[in-house]
Design a protein around this motif. Sequence first.
Motif, PDB file in Angstrom:
ATOM      1  N   ASN A  88      66.549 120.360  36.420  1.00  0.00           N
ATOM      2  CA  ASN A  88      67.002 120.883  35.136  1.00  0.00           C
ATOM      3  C   ASN A  88      68.124 120.041  34.536  1.00  0.00           C
ATOM      4  N   LEU A  89      68.826 119.251  35.363  1.00  0.00           N
ATOM      5  CA  LEU A  89      69.928 118.418  34.889  1.00  0.00           C
ATOM      6  C   LEU A  89      69.646 116.927  34.942  1.00  0.00           C
ATOM      7  N   GLN A 124      68.849 127.276  30.379  1.00  0.00           N
ATOM      8  CA  GLN A 124      70.056 127.971  30.847  1.00  0.00           C
ATOM      9  C   GLN A 124      71.145 126.996  31.292  1.00  0.00           C
ATOM     10  N   LEU A 125      71.566 126.125  30.372  1.00  0.00           N
ATOM     11  CA  LEU A 125      72.658 125.189  30.625  1.00  0.00           C
ATOM     12  C   LEU A 125      73.955 125.772  30.082  1.00  0.00           C
ATOM     13  N   ARG A 126      75.035 125.443  30.744  1.00  0.00           N
ATOM     14  CA  ARG A 126      76.362 125.870  30.294  1.00  0.00           C
ATOM     15  C   ARG A 126      77.306 124.682  30.373  1.00  0.00           C
ATOM     16  N   LEU A 127      78.115 124.506  29.312  1.00  0.00           N
ATOM     17  CA  LEU A 127      79.026 123.367  29.215  1.00  0.00           C
ATOM     18  C   LEU A 127      80.410 123.864  28.840  1.00  0.00           C
ATOM     19  N   ALA A 128      81.432 123.372  29.551  1.00  0.00           N
ATOM     20  CA  ALA A 128      82.807 123.782  29.286  1.00  0.00           C
ATOM     21  C   ALA A 128      83.741 122.771  29.936  1.00  0.00           C
ATOM     22  N   PRO A 129      85.012 122.731  29.521  1.00  0.00           N
ATOM     23  CA  PRO A 129      85.975 121.860  30.207  1.00  0.00           C
ATOM     24  C   PRO A 129      86.106 122.235  31.674  1.00  0.00           C
ATOM     25  N   LEU A 168      89.113 114.423  24.602  1.00  0.00           N
ATOM     26  CA  LEU A 168      88.234 115.451  25.151  1.00  0.00           C
ATOM     27  C   LEU A 168      88.361 115.455  26.667  1.00  0.00           C
ATOM     28  N   PRO A 169      88.689 116.572  27.282  1.00  0.00           N
ATOM     29  CA  PRO A 169      88.874 116.594  28.743  1.00  0.00           C
ATOM     30  C   PRO A 169      87.552 116.434  29.480  1.00  0.00           C
ATOM     31  N   ARG A 170      87.666 116.319  30.782  1.00  0.00           N
ATOM     32  CA  ARG A 170      86.478 116.214  31.619  1.00  0.00           C
ATOM     33  C   ARG A 170      85.646 117.486  31.478  1.00  0.00           C
ATOM     34  N   LEU A 171      84.324 117.328  31.316  1.00  0.00           N
ATOM     35  CA  LEU A 171      83.427 118.441  31.064  1.00  0.00           C
ATOM     36  C   LEU A 171      82.606 118.776  32.301  1.00  0.00           C
ATOM     37  N   HIS A 172      82.241 120.030  32.380  1.00  0.00           N
ATOM     38  CA  HIS A 172      81.482 120.575  33.507  1.00  0.00           C
ATOM     39  C   HIS A 172      80.181 121.140  32.958  1.00  0.00           C
ATOM     40  N   LEU A 173      79.062 120.523  33.317  1.00  0.00           N
ATOM     41  CA  LEU A 173      77.740 120.998  32.916  1.00  0.00           C
ATOM     42  C   LEU A 173      77.069 121.646  34.117  1.00  0.00           C
ATOM     43  N   GLU A 174      76.591 122.867  33.946  1.00  0.00           N
ATOM     44  CA  GLU A 174      76.074 123.642  35.081  1.00  0.00           C
ATOM     45  C   GLU A 174      74.809 124.390  34.684  1.00  0.00           C
ATOM     46  N   THR A 175      73.953 124.619  35.677  1.00  0.00           N
ATOM     47  CA  THR A 175      72.776 125.459  35.503  1.00  0.00           C
ATOM     48  C   THR A 175      72.532 126.253  36.777  1.00  0.00           C
ATOM     49  N   ARG A 176      72.012 127.475  36.623  1.00  0.00           N
ATOM     50  CA  ARG A 176      71.615 128.310  37.756  1.00  0.00           C
ATOM     51  C   ARG A 176      70.151 128.712  37.634  1.00  0.00           C
ATOM     52  N   TYR A 177      69.450 127.945  36.838  1.00  0.00           N
ATOM     53  CA  TYR A 177      68.020 128.177  36.660  1.00  0.00           C
ATOM     54  C   TYR A 177      67.285 127.762  37.936  1.00  0.00           C
ATOM     55  N   PRO A 178      66.231 128.474  38.382  1.00  0.00           N
ATOM     56  CA  PRO A 178      65.580 129.596  37.675  1.00  0.00           C
ATOM     57  C   PRO A 178      65.966 130.982  38.179  1.00  0.00           C
ATOM     58  N   LEU A 179      66.473 131.100  39.419  1.00  0.00           N
ATOM     59  CA  LEU A 179      66.652 132.411  40.035  1.00  0.00           C
ATOM     60  C   LEU A 179      68.110 132.801  40.234  1.00  0.00           C
ATOM     61  N   GLY A 180      69.036 131.909  39.920  1.00  0.00           N
ATOM     62  CA  GLY A 180      70.445 132.202  40.156  1.00  0.00           C
ATOM     63  C   GLY A 180      70.873 132.031  41.595  1.00  0.00           C
ATOM     64  N   LEU A 181      69.994 131.493  42.442  1.00  0.00           N
ATOM     65  CA  LEU A 181      70.340 131.276  43.850  1.00  0.00           C
ATOM     66  C   LEU A 181      71.126 129.988  44.049  1.00  0.00           C
ATOM     67  N   ILE A 182      70.874 128.999  43.206  1.00  0.00           N
ATOM     68  CA  ILE A 182      71.435 127.665  43.366  1.00  0.00           C
ATOM     69  C   ILE A 182      72.220 127.301  42.112  1.00  0.00           C
ATOM     70  N   ARG A 183      73.345 126.662  42.317  1.00  0.00           N
ATOM     71  CA  ARG A 183      74.172 126.167  41.209  1.00  0.00           C
ATOM     72  C   ARG A 183      74.158 124.640  41.254  1.00  0.00           C
ATOM     73  N   ALA A 184      73.563 124.019  40.240  1.00  0.00           N
ATOM     74  CA  ALA A 184      73.576 122.564  40.095  1.00  0.00           C
ATOM     75  C   ALA A 184      74.553 122.203  38.982  1.00  0.00           C
ATOM     76  N   TRP A 185      75.393 121.216  39.215  1.00  0.00           N
ATOM     77  CA  TRP A 185      76.395 120.863  38.214  1.00  0.00           C
ATOM     78  C   TRP A 185      76.711 119.377  38.270  1.00  0.00           C
ATOM     79  N   SER A 186      77.378 118.918  37.206  1.00  0.00           N
ATOM     80  CA  SER A 186      77.811 117.532  37.106  1.00  0.00           C
ATOM     81  C   SER A 186      79.068 117.481  36.243  1.00  0.00           C
ATOM     82  N   LEU A 187      79.886 116.449  36.464  1.00  0.00           N
ATOM     83  CA  LEU A 187      81.115 116.234  35.698  1.00  0.00           C
ATOM     84  C   LEU A 187      81.016 114.913  34.950  1.00  0.00           C
ATOM     85  N   PHE A 188      81.561 114.889  33.742  1.00  0.00           N
ATOM     86  CA  PHE A 188      81.602 113.663  32.952  1.00  0.00           C
ATOM     87  C   PHE A 188      82.650 113.832  31.860  1.00  0.00           C
TER      88      PHE A 188
END
Length: 342
Positions: A88-89, A124-129, A168-188
């Motif tokens: 998903n990422l 179901q992506l989420r982006l925030a500092p 712009l500060p360092r950003l955190h992109l995250e997803t918990r798709y599809p079942l909410g069991l796993i959290r995949a994320w990246s920083l940039f």
Amino acid sequence: MKPADDLKHQLRVRFERWLFRVHKPEPAPIRLGQRRIFVLPTGFGLAFGLSLVVMLLASINYAISLGYALTFLVAGVGWVSIHHAFRNLVNLEVSPGKVEPVFAGDMAHFHVLLHNASPRHRWQLRLAPSQRRQPLSPDTLAAFDIPPDTHAQVRVDVPTQARGWHALPRLHLETRYPLGLIRAWSLFQPQLRCLVYPQPEAEAPPLPLGLDEHPGQHGHSHGQDDFAGLRSYQQTDSPRHVAWKAVARGGPWMTKQFIGQGSQAVWLDWATLPHGLNPEARLARLCRWVLDAESQHLSFGLRLPGLELPLGQGPEHTRRCLSALATFGLRDDEQDPSHPAP
């Protein structure tokens, strides 16, 4: 914020900085390759794994064949969710968007572009500092999707306190798709900065009209001398100055402006301010006067130590004056919008 929570947040930020090696803004486009995406179970995923262990032990203890089948079937679903969260990422491209100047104390609205060049839908992506203390859960931040072969523009709100250039500060992109069991994320950290103007003084004295010791030769007015251009119509404008030809052609209502000899103008001068004001208070007062002069459609100039902006009018002239106030006294590298922030 409790001291324990604050310490936990600081340790998490330092760990992520060391793990992702993101110490400064990156040139666009930023591609999220395999090595930039991390996968860990969520709290619900840990409970899910614990349930699988209990089911497996019960199947072994009671020799239940169907128990084995159910356990490995559910475990397979969890394993597949890891793959989907990662996909998903992966291979998303991040580019900086636009950002408008704001005043100190307001929220800076950074726009970030996420491009999905693959034929897969990103869900179901989420982006925030990354400095935010709350997790990127559905309760704290809304999710967004990116259809195939398109891009999404996401606004990131960052609070400001001081004037100048804010990166712009360092950003955190995250997803918990599809079942909410796993959290995949990246920083940039995209290379994008916002210019923050000084906070205008709340109760500033009136504009120093007629107090200039070095008046200019000409000023803008609403008189009847040489035609200078058009501006948006105001209800207080005289009907004689309305551009009736433009109105007759179906265009917007505009008012003619003229340049007259010796017409009223105002100079906003650093040197004429009271000596008891500190530099930031002086900048706040000059900022308020710039806004007041623009709202009253006056011709105004700005004098700062080592800088003088001539008399002028209009949004572009106001922007130049506010930019000069925002960057006054800063180092050269802090004034250059193309220079990456430390």
